[in-house]
Design a protein around this motif. Sequence first.
Motif: not given
Length: 314
Positions: A161-163, A169-173, A176-179
């Motif tokens: 989810s974008i926060v 960057p997230c691990s998915c590329g 701004g994701h929660l991760e």
Amino acid sequence: MGTIVAIDMGGTHIRAASYQADQFDPSAHERINTLANEPGVFERLVKVVEDVWPHSQTVDGIGIASPGPLDPYTGYTLAPPNIKQLDNYPLAPKLSEHFGVPAFLDNDANLACLGEWKYGAGKGHRDVLYLTISTGIGGGVIANNRLLQGFHGLAAELGHSIVDPDGPPCSCGFNGHLESFSSGPAIVRYVLKELANGAKSSMKPDPNLNAREVGDAATQGDALAISAYQRAGEYLGIAVASFLHAFDPSIVIFGGGVSKVGPLLFDPFHASLRKRVFHPRYLENLKIEMAALGDDAGLLGARTLAEVSLPPSR
């Protein structure tokens, strides 16, 4: 309902267990190394299932927890990041064909949620939100006593989810994701970035630094370590406020290693959450609990998936 065989696939280990309908504990349990980069992952999976197969009882079905993304409706794993041999792989159909019983597949976070709902912290709740905070952030949702899977079977990827669209960057590329704010590696990355910018700390700019060590430094009063967990908790509260607005659960369950740090993460989380729910009704009688099943959540979720997916006449 007779015996269910449950499987928990991971990039490091494959676990399998057989469960009789009237028993909580497995009648047999085995764990082997996945050896994800060596040929023969499926063959090793078959062998560990054979090792727990109860030949004196009827097996009604197989439940499988696997890293996503995957398609629970076709039983295909799509692109598990740590098991490349299972890219676009008919995992459930092949197991069903080999053992001659129905096999059901879903992602490991969804099934940890399902396990906690049936046997753990979420028992007795109709609407459950589950988040595991570890190397990544996974999620699952029970809505009106049913696991939320979605049209493509890809629902409840809550860690993505974008926060903050301008965030790291997230691990998915994607950014701004929660991760990318609240996972263990995200906490470490923040610390290392601040150290590189000259922040004072008892911690050293060690590429092998981990979130547990940051937590230890925070308990010793290190200001940078404390700020790293405050930041993670702040963004976790932003995300969970949105999840409450979407799903209105009666309980939020947290699992994963990072969640075990306690008030360092959850004091700023609660403050952030209270600031961001648009009506206090969402928080009335809301329970926020730690996961109860530990490492067995995936197996018990896989068991539950098979139990709820098999037709009642079986």
